[in-house]
Design a protein around this motif. Structure first.
Motif, PDB file in Angstrom:
ATOM      1  N   ALA A 348     -16.274  -8.759   9.141  1.00 12.00           N
ATOM      2  CA  ALA A 348     -16.095  -7.809  10.189  1.00 12.00           C
ATOM      3  C   ALA A 348     -15.754  -6.581   9.962  1.00 12.00           C
ATOM      4  O   ALA A 348     -15.998  -5.640  10.378  1.00 12.00           O
ATOM      5  CB  ALA A 348     -15.192  -8.773  11.129  1.00 12.00           C
ATOM      6  N   ILE A 349     -14.575  -6.559   9.306  1.00 10.66           N
ATOM      7  CA  ILE A 349     -13.864  -5.301   8.881  1.00 10.66           C
ATOM      8  C   ILE A 349     -14.718  -4.528   8.088  1.00 10.66           C
ATOM      9  O   ILE A 349     -14.731  -3.128   8.531  1.00 10.66           O
ATOM     10  CB  ILE A 349     -12.325  -5.582   8.144  1.00 10.66           C
ATOM     11  N   ALA A 350     -15.295  -4.792   6.935  1.00 17.96           N
ATOM     12  CA  ALA A 350     -16.259  -4.128   6.221  1.00 17.96           C
ATOM     13  C   ALA A 350     -17.422  -3.550   7.246  1.00 17.96           C
ATOM     14  O   ALA A 350     -17.691  -2.557   7.119  1.00 17.96           O
ATOM     15  CB  ALA A 350     -16.857  -5.015   5.275  1.00 17.96           C
ATOM     16  N   ALA A 351     -17.942  -4.572   8.151  1.00 19.92           N
ATOM     17  CA  ALA A 351     -19.142  -4.177   8.903  1.00 19.92           C
ATOM     18  C   ALA A 351     -18.608  -2.691   9.882  1.00 19.92           C
ATOM     19  O   ALA A 351     -19.276  -1.976  10.086  1.00 19.92           O
ATOM     20  CB  ALA A 351     -19.698  -5.070   9.804  1.00 19.92           C
ATOM     21  N   LYS A 352     -17.558  -3.048  10.274  1.00 19.52           N
ATOM     22  CA  LYS A 352     -17.109  -1.820  11.111  1.00 19.52           C
ATOM     23  C   LYS A 352     -16.993  -0.746  10.559  1.00 19.52           C
ATOM     24  O   LYS A 352     -17.192   0.594  11.032  1.00 19.52           O
ATOM     25  CB  LYS A 352     -15.456  -2.380  11.944  1.00 19.52           C
ATOM     26  N   ALA A 353     -16.152  -0.784   9.219  1.00 16.15           N
ATOM     27  CA  ALA A 353     -16.165   0.459   8.421  1.00 16.15           C
ATOM     28  C   ALA A 353     -17.194   1.322   7.989  1.00 16.15           C
ATOM     29  O   ALA A 353     -17.408   2.366   8.013  1.00 16.15           O
ATOM     30  CB  ALA A 353     -15.397   0.129   7.087  1.00 16.15           C
TER      31      ALA A 353
END
Length: 987
Positions: A348-353
């Motif tokens: 989730a963190i990577a996708a948002k970044a």
């Protein structure tokens, strides 16, 4: 001959295909590629460097890439000129250029040293490459210098100096960063995911600071993030940085962008804002964690109209395509294991970044860094804030990590509550109840615990009480399993702080609350089982453990296998407590066999815990090498995934060395202190224990001053955490008493008896620590000087030793130290019957040396010393003298207080025999040697130094051996020695 047109086109296309790969490399790798192409394919090198030069032009997006290649066919400069030009050996300002260390799209970076005699300093000095000079490049260079001047952050290589060279070109000097690219640093060290995320967090902090000062980096990639040996990251190369503003694209052309880390809107020519740097950080996250890129087809191909960006694959999906080697570099068993670890929060963190739409990315680098920190802490991440029930599940999972009998109580609670919540998600009332419990733990225990396994201060009894009080007021009557698990979690918390009675009450309440409902995965039962074993109710514990193992016997899913192994560990503890150590070992072996060594993180943590338990069993059986092997294997398993558990295994390794009476490496003990301080904090009781172990190691090496200070530090920390009724506090004061004891006082006997009383009240009369406390009291009584002994001391020590030996033999356990000290005590008491009984026990000790210890270990040397003493007192002083001579030689030069005590007695007994056999000069020489070595090793105030001095001075004045206060343990040998000397005078 020039190449044919068709060949030229093919060369240009090959250069185009190679361009992205080349620009993403670090400078060293670029230089290697240029050298290789110089010899193997110079035409391809020419086309590639033409494309690189075209990318450095003011507006590369204004001209299609293929047309740019067609226009730029001039020969490339020599490779050596591209790297360093002609500046090496010259001076710029006060700096003498030593060598080129990097060559970028707009300048060359050199290693340089201060050369004006003022002071010594090494810097990284950057100059514009004169052959590529252009207004855009000059403006960018000056902007970089201006931006660096505005930045002062420990994670950014700061500006130190600057000026204009004799050629009119600007230069500036930065702090020299002795590090390697972050991806190379991680891969070569096999850094686990946690370590990689911590480095990403450092990068976010540095970028966030730059943004706060109005500076965009615009070229974030691994080669611009350097990591030193100590793990500190430095952001470098602001060569295409820009000031934050509304028209960045127009004011600051894209010079030498790194396509793999460039956001899709930037590649399309849009304005570059903070979200561009955030995208680059997200792409870096893909590289470090998943071994790939968010969108391999992006890069220069995105300039083609037909190629529109799409949302990147998930980070975990990216990792599933990694190689086996790449997975192992990230401490994963295989790509599938790596993908599992990255799924969820990190996905989730990577996708948002790296979201295609900049509006959907993190609002700032600080926000991205904060979410990474939440993951490190085990807290809910903002990237998943919209998921239903996510925060409750994540909170409970986090707090399972932070408490427990081994500092993991709330991890167990969170997992069980999370599983139950998932299974009963359809029941809204159950979800609401779970959320309410989560808020309760967050507002009480959660506030006292730093989030995450690596940073857990100790939760106090007061906080547990507050949590219990509020839990009792919650309407949980319709949620029996949730209520029972919450009570069981609190029971484990009370066990941690030493309130075993109340912990048992809570465990029984938890069982009652279930009212026959299923105890999924046996969490409540496991709590009760651990407390039964703690209270030495081993028969009940064994019955309960066998019942649960039987229920799980036919279930072969991973969760059931782990649960069965946990119950088998408790069964082994119960078997041990009932005097079946070999059955306990077989049970532990069976538990270990159920868990795959290369399985999930949970499996490896459980394996490490089981190995630590087996190591403790093997230590008590005096199987020291096997115990060391288990502890070492546990360290290897836990190090990449759980630093606190890895330190538990290091603690066990130290305890094996103490039990084996072998030399302990002080550096290992110091490392444990440093690591506990870093992961748990300076006030955690496990940090206190680490200080005590360091004190023990210092004592074994002969450093009694540091040993006392470090042990006292540990005692204070443990008392502050546990109070004065906890078994860990008993361990602390007993160990400290041993370190501070001397031969001329009874001052520590009261402390030893206090520790014994705590053990008996909390652990029971047959617990290994209770037996150890009894042994310490008896040994102390036996070591008292004759002048300090009181009526009843001898009878008490004999009773304590004999009782320990009886209990251990009934449990099929060896009792080597009790047998040795019993033999010494009987020998020193004197009298024919005691001397004979003492000799018999010392023969048992000699057999123990052959069976369990090395001859030159502490136990082996104590045994030899005691046998020689017995031989002297039983009428064979000549044989004893030969034994003591060998002991003296074997101990010569060996450090440690205990070794010096044995050296002291060997020399004094030899002096007594020399005096007895009319060799006065030899006796004085041996007494002088004893005094000199005691003084050099233990200092003037040590009781053995004072003992040797008293004998030496009296011998010189009066010609016989005498200690004025009769405080020496040599006292039994004085009568025969002085009587022999009188016969010499009579002759």
């Amino acid at each position: 001959m020039p190449p044919s047109p068709s060949a030229a086109i093919r060369t240009k296309l090959r250069a185009l295909a190679l361009f992205d790969r080349y620009t993403d490399l670090g400078e060293a790798a670029r230089a290697g590629m240029r050298d290789s192409l110089t010899h193997s394919d110079p035409e391809l090198l020419t086309a590639l460097l033409a494309l690189v030069a075209a990318a450095a032009a003011p507006s590369p997006l204004d001209t299609p890439a293929l047309e740019t290649v067609a226009r730029r066919e001039q020969p490339a400069p020599p490779a050596d000129e591209a790297v360093c030009e002609t500046r090496i050996g010259t001076r710029l300002g006060p700096w003498r250029i030593h060598r080129a260390i990097a060559d970028g799209g707009m300048g060359t970076v050199y290693e340089a040293y201060r050369d004006d005699g003022e002071y010594q300093k090494r810097v990284a000095l950057k100059c514009v490459r004169s052959r590529l000079i252009s207004p855009a490049l000059m403006n960018a260079f000056l902007a970089e210098r201006s931006h660096l001047a505005a930045l002062d952050h420990p994670g950014i290589a700061d500006l130190l100096d600057g000026g204009i060279g004799s050629d009119g070109q600007p230069w500036f000097a930065m702090r020299y960063v002795d590090g390697v690219a972050v991806d190379l640093w991680c891969d070569t060290r096999g850094a686990a995911l946690r370590a990689r995320v911590e480095l990403l967090k450092q990068a976010c902090d540095a970028v966030a600071y730059a943004h706060s000062r109005g500076v965009l980096h615009r070229d974030l990639k691994p080669s611009n993030l350097l990591v030193a040996d100590d793990g500190r990251l430095q952001l470098v190369d602001f060569g295409i940085s820009a000031a934050l503003g509304p028209n960045i694209a127009a004011d600051h052309p894209q010079i030498a962008l790194s396509r793999a880390y460039a956001a899709p809107e930037v590649m399309a020519g849009a304005a570059y804002g903070p979200t561009g740097d955030i995208y680059a950080l997200g792409a870096l996250m893909y590289r470090l964690l998943g071994a790939g890129a968010p969108a391999p087809e992006w890069g220069i191909w995105s300039m083609l109209p037909a190629m529109r960006p799409k949302e990147p694959d998930a980070l975990s999906a990216n990792a599933a395509r990694a190689t086996q080697e790449q997975a192992r570099q990230r401490a994963a068993a295989d790509p599938e294991d790596l993908s599992r670890r990255l799924s969820g929060d990190l996905d989730a963190i990577a996708a948002k970044a790296v979201a295609v739409d900049p509006e959907r990315r993190y609002a700032s680098a600080r926000a991205l860094g904060d979410d990474l920190q939440r993951w490190l802490d085990g807290r809910a991440v903002e990237a998943r804030s919209g998921e239903r029930y996510y925060r409750v599940r994540r909170f409970l999972r986090r707090h399972r990590l932070t408490m427990g009998l081994v500092a993991m109580l709330l991890l167990a609670l969170a997992s069980s509550l999370g599983v139950m919540l998932h299974q009963q998600r359809r029941m809204a009332s159950e979800a609401q109840a779970s959320e309410a419990v989560g808020r309760l733990f967050a507002s009480t225990l959660g506030n006292a615990t730093l989030s995450g396994i690596g940073a857990t201060p100790f939760s106090s009894r007061e906080l547990l009480g507050k949590t219990e009080q509020e839990l009792n007021q919650m309407p949980l009557a319709e949620h029996a399993e949730l209520h029972a698990r919450s009570l069981a979690a609190l029971a484990r918390g009370y066990a941690v702080v030493g309130d075993y009675g109340h912990a048992q009450e809570l465990a029984e309440r938890a069982q009652a609350v279930l009212q026959g409902q299923a105890d999924r995965d046996g969490y409540v039962a496991a709590t009760q089982l651990a407390l039964l074993n703690t209270h030495a109710q081993h028969a009940q514990a064994q019955a309960l453990a066998r019942r649960w193992i039987g229920q799980l016997q036919d279930r072969d899913d991973p969760r059931s296998r782990r649960a069965r192994s946990g119950f088998e560990a408790q069964l082994a503890t119960a078997q041990w407590g009932q005097g079946d150590p070999y059955g306990a070992l077989r049970t532990i072996d069976a538990a270990l066999a159920h868990i795959p060594e290369h399985g999930a993180t949970t499996d490896r943590e459980l394996l490490a815990e089981l190995l630590i338990l087996r190591s403790s069993f093997r230590t008590l059986l005096l199987r020291f090498q096997q115990a060391r092997d288990d502890a070492s294997r546990a360290i290897l398993l836990a190090d990449p995934i759980n630093p606190v558990l890895a330190d538990d295994a290091r603690e066990r390794l130290l305890l094996v060395s103490f039990a084996a009476s072998s030399t302990v490496d002080i550096a290992v003990a110091q490392r444990l202190v440093d690591s506990r301080h870093r992961t748990l904090g300076e006030r955690h009781p496990k940090t206190g224990l680490a200080w005590i172990y360091l004190g023990q190691a210092q004592l074994l090496s002969g450093n009694q001053v540091d040993a006392q200070e470090q042990t006292l530090t540990g005692e204070r920390l443990i008392e502050a955490s546990y109070g004065r009724d906890h078994p860990t506090y008993a361990y602390a004061i007993i160990t400290g008493s041993n370190i501070r004891s001397s031969n001329d006082a009874r001052d520590n006997l009261a402390v030893l008896r206090r520790g014994l009383a705590i053990y008996q009240a909390t652990l029971g009369p047959t617990h290994p620590q209770t037996l150890q406390a009894k042994y310490r009291i008896a040994a102390r009584l036996g070591d008292l000087a004759p002048s300090l002994q009181r009526p009843g001391d001898f009878e008490e020590l004999i009773g304590l030793f004999e009782d320990n030996i009886r209990i251990k033999r009934a449990g099929h356990l060896p009792a080597p130290w009790e047998e040795l000290y019993l033999g010494r005590a009987l020998t020193r008491k004197g009298g024919a019957a005691n001397l004979e009984a003492g000799a018999s026990w010392l023969r048992v000790s000699q057999e123990n040396v052959r069976r369990y210890f090395a001859p030159d270990d502490l136990y082996g040397m104590f045994t030899r010393n005691s046998v020689a003493e017995s031989r002297y007192l039983r009428g064979d002083p000549a044989g004893a003298d030969r034994d003591f001579a060998l002991i003296r030689e074997q101990l010569r030069g060996k450090p440690g207080f205990a070794n010096q005590v044995m050296t002291h007695y060997a020399l004094l007994y030899r002096a007594a025999y020399a005096h007895q056999t009319c060799r006065r000069a030899e006796a004085e020489r041996l007494l002088t040697e004893a005094y000199d070595t005691d003084l050099g090793v233990t200092g003037a105030h040590s009781f053995i130094t004072r003992d040797a001095l008293a004998y030496l001075e009296h011998f010189r004045r009066h010609g016989n051996l005498h200690n004025d206060d009769s405080s020496s343990l040599l006292y039994p040998a004085l009568a025969p020695a002085n009587a022999g000397a009188e016969r010499c005078q009579g002759r």
